[in-house]
Design an enzyme around this catalytic site. Structure first.
Site, short mmCIF file in Angstrom:
data_model
loop_
_atom_site.label_atom_id
_atom_site.label_comp_id
_atom_site.label_asym_id
_atom_site.label_seq_id
_atom_site.Cartn_x
_atom_site.Cartn_y
_atom_site.Cartn_z
N HIS A 42 -8.26 -123.22 -38.96
CA HIS A 42 -7.96 -124.05 -40.14
C HIS A 42 -6.50 -124.49 -40.15
CE1 HIS A 42 -11.43 -121.57 -41.73
NE2 HIS A 42 -11.84 -122.78 -42.01
N SER A 218 -14.31 -117.75 -38.69
CA SER A 218 -14.28 -116.73 -39.75
C SER A 218 -15.26 -115.62 -39.43
CB SER A 218 -14.68 -117.35 -41.09
OG SER A 218 -13.92 -118.49 -41.38
#
Lengths: 312, 312
Positions: A42, A218
């Site tokens: 990200h 994640s």
């Protein structure tokens, strides 16, 4: 470098107001849509936004519209305070974190329809499917959304395209950054922006890998050390396939079989391993033009995505 | 009053530029989307835009995306020069006529798919259905688009919602005006704007009738004097139904039967005559809350729409 404190906005009208005001000052705006639980992948998207715009908005919103009732919306990981700390620590920081509580209108009904009571007749539903005057508008990218991840997650891309449209309309950015790790998603958003005439430049940020080659995600935290070691078979076999293709082995069946075997031998369960055209995502038999090798595979309870562009 | 010459813009980037510049000057923009061949109904939409905004853009574009291959896209009436004259003559005029040649990207292919070669397997197609990397993004309002006109025109509302989204993204208006003559279309656009978070106020302009009661429509010119006389049965029977309902006759079957009989006795062919809730457009058995009586009926070769709100 001093930490930059982002403005946290939860209300969509306030978000709009901020954007209008920024535009009135001649500033350009970059949007990085996320579902939170941020990692270095990200952060690389945010760096792209910094390169192309004056101001950066990161949205953090777990979108119920892209989950089926039988998927894991309620257990999706979140760590909002941890996310804010990470955003503060990156060079340049971000200007706004848009963190709405809910972006769907459920009409007179309250809350989500989380069970499958509306799944009759083979109708495809998501966690925001509703009746009466609740939310009922969906953006569909009719061909691109069918293959690859669309096969096992039938409402996923409809939900992604719809929430991205909503975020585009609320934040009104000049630039939006998506990761090429979610290759199909990136291509779908590009197509949507073209087809619906959004005045937004879509940037695809390169996939980020850990030192050992595993694509950052994640979900990697859920891998045991052993599973993680085995999961390296994905990136290793992809690199091998890329090398083989660039040295003349262009038969897609051969390439796929080799990769699937390598992942299976490491103990993985392959959801798909497809070589497709980079833009149309249509299957290829031989790599004669730019291709991308896309993989989804399970190791333990974790479904991992990876891909590699092959430019012969 | 002096005639105001509208700026004619055919290029979407130029249209965007004009809007950005107008916004930078603090002006609000109203959009009136049309397919041209303007009549007084359209002009009343423009008046609404004048009331609510500083600047008015009228788009004139016959949208192939809302026609099926078996519908009359190629014979849809047009009179661009006549339209411009009408726009010049109305009080206040308009600022811009956005008149693009084509708003769809056909990828590597050229032109429309106008035949039905892609209609295999019951797949619903429109005149812009394409393959490869051509246009493939559609906005669907899943419940509202099904009933009334959606039954006989399965791609119509998908095409309308998609082109309106494109126009919204290109023109970026503050206000958009739609006629309540196309009641279902108006409700669909309202729902879409809510569900996709467009920052646009949708105004529904009241239906405009000729002195004899016939709802104004581009298609009325195709009626012979006799057909026109007979077609008055639609508005007359709607007024009667409204009067009856407001005086206690709230049984929808009775009301519908009476209207259908009156239109049939006048020689019309009823496509539908439905009493529905004003917002959800769901059928009602008894009028206990605000309703709208919607009709589509053929007189000769002309399909006419009409409707009447009934607020008991």
């Amino acid at each position: 470098m001093a930490n930059k404190e982002p403005l946290i906005i939860t209300d969509k009208d306030e978000m709009r107001k901020w954007s209008r005001s920024a535009r009135a000052q001649g500033k350009s705006i970059g949007l990085v849509p996320t579902m939170g639980y941020l990692h270095e992948g990200h952060l690389s998207l945010i760096q792209q936004s910094h390169i192309h715009t004056n101001l950066t908005v990161v949205s953090i919103y777990v979108n119920p519209g892209q989950f089926s009732p039988n998927e894991d919306l309620s257990t999706y990981p979140s760590d909002f305070q941890g996310d804010i700390q990470k955003l503060k620590s990156i060079p340049g920081g971000v200007d706004v974190v848009f963190h709405p509580h809910n972006l769907y209108d459920y009409g007179k009904n309250e809350g989500f329809v989380k069970n499958s009571e509306h799944e009759e007749g083979g109708k495809i539903v998501s966690c925001v499917e509703n009746s009466g005057i609740g939310h009922e508008t969906w953006v569909k990218i009719e061909r691109l959304e069918n293959g690859l991840c669309g096969k096992s997650r039938p409402v996923f891309f409809r939900g992604v395209a719809t929430i991205v449209t909503k975020l585009f309309n609320i934040v009104d950015p000049d630039v939006a950054v998506f990761g090429k790790k979610d290759y199909q998603q990136w291509r779908i958003i590009q197509r949507m922006v073209r087809d619906l005439d959004f005045g937004i430049k879509v940037i695809g940020a390169e996939l980020v890998r850990d030192d050992d080659g595993l694509a950052k995600s994640s979900r990697n935290v859920h891998l045991s050390p052993e599973e993680r070691e085995k999961a390296l078979s994905i990136s290793k076999s992809l690199y091998n396939a890329k090398f083989a293709a660039e040295n003349g082995q262009v038969d897609c069946k051969e390439l796929r079989d080799t990769v699937i075997r390598a992942i299976q031998e490491a103990g993985g369960k392959v959801d798909y391993a497809e070589i497709v055209e980079q833009e149309s995502l249509e299957s290829m038999k031989e790599i004669k033009r730019p291709a991308v090798f896309c993989i989804a595979a399970w190791f333990g309870k974790v479904r991992l995505l990876d891909n590699m562009e092959i430019n012969v």
